[in-house]
Design a protein around this motif. Structure first.
Motif, PDB file in Angstrom:
ATOM      1  N   VAL A  40       0.875  -1.169   0.000  1.00  0.00           N
ATOM      2  CA  VAL A  40       0.000   0.000   0.000  1.00  0.00           C
ATOM      3  C   VAL A  40       0.910   1.215   0.000  1.00  0.00           C
ATOM      4  O   VAL A  40       1.715   1.397   0.910  1.00  0.00           O
ATOM      5  N   PHE A  41       0.818   2.031  -1.042  1.00  0.00           N
ATOM      6  CA  PHE A  41       1.677   3.210  -1.185  1.00  0.00           C
ATOM      7  C   PHE A  41       1.047   4.470  -0.611  1.00  0.00           C
ATOM      8  O   PHE A  41       1.744   5.415  -0.262  1.00  0.00           O
ATOM      9  N   ALA A  42      -0.292   4.490  -0.547  1.00  0.00           N
ATOM     10  CA  ALA A  42      -0.986   5.665  -0.026  1.00  0.00           C
ATOM     11  C   ALA A  42      -2.344   5.242   0.515  1.00  0.00           C
ATOM     12  O   ALA A  42      -2.938   4.278   0.041  1.00  0.00           O
ATOM     13  N   ALA A  43      -2.823   5.982   1.498  1.00  0.00           N
ATOM     14  CA  ALA A  43      -4.161   5.798   2.046  1.00  0.00           C
ATOM     15  C   ALA A  43      -4.682   7.162   2.440  1.00  0.00           C
ATOM     16  O   ALA A  43      -3.951   7.963   3.010  1.00  0.00           O
ATOM     17  N   ARG A  44      -5.926   7.432   2.091  1.00  0.00           N
ATOM     18  CA  ARG A  44      -6.524   8.730   2.429  1.00  0.00           C
ATOM     19  C   ARG A  44      -7.946   8.516   2.902  1.00  0.00           C
ATOM     20  O   ARG A  44      -8.699   7.744   2.309  1.00  0.00           O
ATOM     21  N   VAL A  45      -8.301   9.237   3.941  1.00  0.00           N
ATOM     22  CA  VAL A  45      -9.678   9.286   4.412  1.00  0.00           C
ATOM     23  C   VAL A  45     -10.395  10.356   3.597  1.00  0.00           C
ATOM     24  O   VAL A  45      -9.861  11.442   3.388  1.00  0.00           O
ATOM     25  N   ASN A  46     -11.597  10.035   3.139  1.00  0.00           N
ATOM     26  CA  ASN A  46     -12.373  10.990   2.359  1.00  0.00           C
ATOM     27  C   ASN A  46     -12.948  12.052   3.304  1.00  0.00           C
ATOM     28  O   ASN A  46     -13.812  11.751   4.118  1.00  0.00           O
ATOM     29  N   PRO A  47     -12.473  13.304   3.220  1.00  0.00           N
ATOM     30  CA  PRO A  47     -12.928  14.339   4.146  1.00  0.00           C
ATOM     31  C   PRO A  47     -14.360  14.812   3.890  1.00  0.00           C
ATOM     32  O   PRO A  47     -14.952  15.463   4.741  1.00  0.00           O
ATOM     33  N   TYR A  48     -14.913  14.461   2.734  1.00  0.00           N
ATOM     34  CA  TYR A  48     -16.267  14.889   2.374  1.00  0.00           C
ATOM     35  C   TYR A  48     -17.331  13.865   2.730  1.00  0.00           C
ATOM     36  O   TYR A  48     -18.510  14.137   2.633  1.00  0.00           O
ATOM     37  N   GLN A  49     -16.913  12.687   3.117  1.00  0.00           N
ATOM     38  CA  GLN A  49     -17.841  11.569   3.283  1.00  0.00           C
ATOM     39  C   GLN A  49     -17.837  11.078   4.721  1.00  0.00           C
ATOM     40  O   GLN A  49     -16.786  10.824   5.278  1.00  0.00           O
ATOM     41  N   ARG A  50     -19.011  10.918   5.286  1.00  0.00           N
ATOM     42  CA  ARG A  50     -19.098  10.400   6.655  1.00  0.00           C
ATOM     43  C   ARG A  50     -19.819   9.060   6.714  1.00  0.00           C
ATOM     44  O   ARG A  50     -19.634   8.306   7.649  1.00  0.00           O
ATOM     45  N   SER A  51     -20.660   8.764   5.738  1.00  0.00           N
ATOM     46  CA  SER A  51     -21.506   7.585   5.872  1.00  0.00           C
ATOM     47  C   SER A  51     -21.245   6.492   4.846  1.00  0.00           C
ATOM     48  O   SER A  51     -21.820   5.435   4.928  1.00  0.00           O
ATOM     49  N   SER A  52     -20.382   6.734   3.898  1.00  0.00           N
ATOM     50  CA  SER A  52     -20.171   5.733   2.861  1.00  0.00           C
ATOM     51  C   SER A  52     -18.695   5.381   2.785  1.00  0.00           C
ATOM     52  O   SER A  52     -18.154   4.821   3.724  1.00  0.00           O
ATOM     53  N   VAL A  53     -18.038   5.686   1.677  1.00  0.00           N
ATOM     54  CA  VAL A  53     -16.626   5.338   1.528  1.00  0.00           C
ATOM     55  C   VAL A  53     -15.805   6.166   2.506  1.00  0.00           C
ATOM     56  O   VAL A  53     -15.766   7.384   2.433  1.00  0.00           O
ATOM     57  N   LEU A  54     -15.174   5.487   3.429  1.00  0.00           N
ATOM     58  CA  LEU A  54     -14.388   6.132   4.465  1.00  0.00           C
ATOM     59  C   LEU A  54     -12.961   6.358   4.011  1.00  0.00           C
ATOM     60  O   LEU A  54     -12.367   7.394   4.266  1.00  0.00           O
ATOM     61  N   LEU A  55     -12.407   5.374   3.306  1.00  0.00           N
ATOM     62  CA  LEU A  55     -10.980   5.317   3.051  1.00  0.00           C
ATOM     63  C   LEU A  55     -10.727   4.785   1.650  1.00  0.00           C
ATOM     64  O   LEU A  55     -11.457   3.921   1.176  1.00  0.00           O
ATOM     65  N   VAL A  56      -9.689   5.306   1.009  1.00  0.00           N
ATOM     66  CA  VAL A  56      -9.235   4.767  -0.265  1.00  0.00           C
ATOM     67  C   VAL A  56      -7.761   4.424  -0.102  1.00  0.00           C
ATOM     68  O   VAL A  56      -7.001   5.201   0.475  1.00  0.00           O
ATOM     69  N   THR A  57      -7.369   3.231  -0.570  1.00  0.00           N
ATOM     70  CA  THR A  57      -5.966   2.842  -0.548  1.00  0.00           C
ATOM     71  C   THR A  57      -5.466   2.678  -1.977  1.00  0.00           C
ATOM     72  O   THR A  57      -6.207   2.265  -2.864  1.00  0.00           O
TER      73      THR A  57
END
Length: 135
Positions: A40-57
């Motif tokens: 895994v080279f990067a992981a980011r929490v979606n700052p606009y989303q609270r109820s669906s996609v939390l994280l993208v790797t």
């Protein structure tokens, strides 16, 4: 390490590729899952989303979209779908335009714009080499 927008949850990924979602104030684990066998080279929490996609790797030949199911204490991953708009390759960085639009920098110098779980646009040759950061 990334805090979720409400600052009560923290996401970490260890060198064993285990993703942990923490209840930060209580210092307890809400969910734990393996990100897979590749790097895994990067992981980011979606700052606009609270109820669906939390994280993208972003990692070796993949992009994964993770959703936290707090009731069942699970983190569910969905693979990103490239189709004919790009090629399966390593993604190196991630950022977000809004709740459903994700941008990734790719190994070949392309930038992929994702709508939901699929590539909606590919900007080929954005750089002469790998794209290490988008912001």
């Amino acid at each position: 390490v990334a805090f979720v927008a409400d600052a009560d949850r923290l996401v970490t990924i260890g060198d064993d590729m285990t993703i942990l979602v923490w209840d930060w104030p209580n210092q307890s684990i809400l969910a734990e899952v393996s990100a897979g066998t590749g790097s895994v080279f990067a992981a980011r929490v979606n700052p606009y989303q609270r109820s669906s996609v939390l994280l993208v790797t972003a990692g070796t030949a993949c992009v994964r979209f993770w959703t936290l199911r707090e009731k069942t204490a699970t983190l569910e991953g969905r693979w990103g779908v490239v189709r004919e708009l790009g090629t399966s390759q390593s993604a190196l960085c991630i950022d977000f335009l809004d709740k459903t639009t994700t941008v990734t920098g790719m190994q070949d110098g392309s930038i992929y714009v994702w709508q939901g779980f699929s590539v909606a646009k590919s900007i080929e040759n954005a750089h002469g080499g790998a794209v290490f950061d988008v912001c």
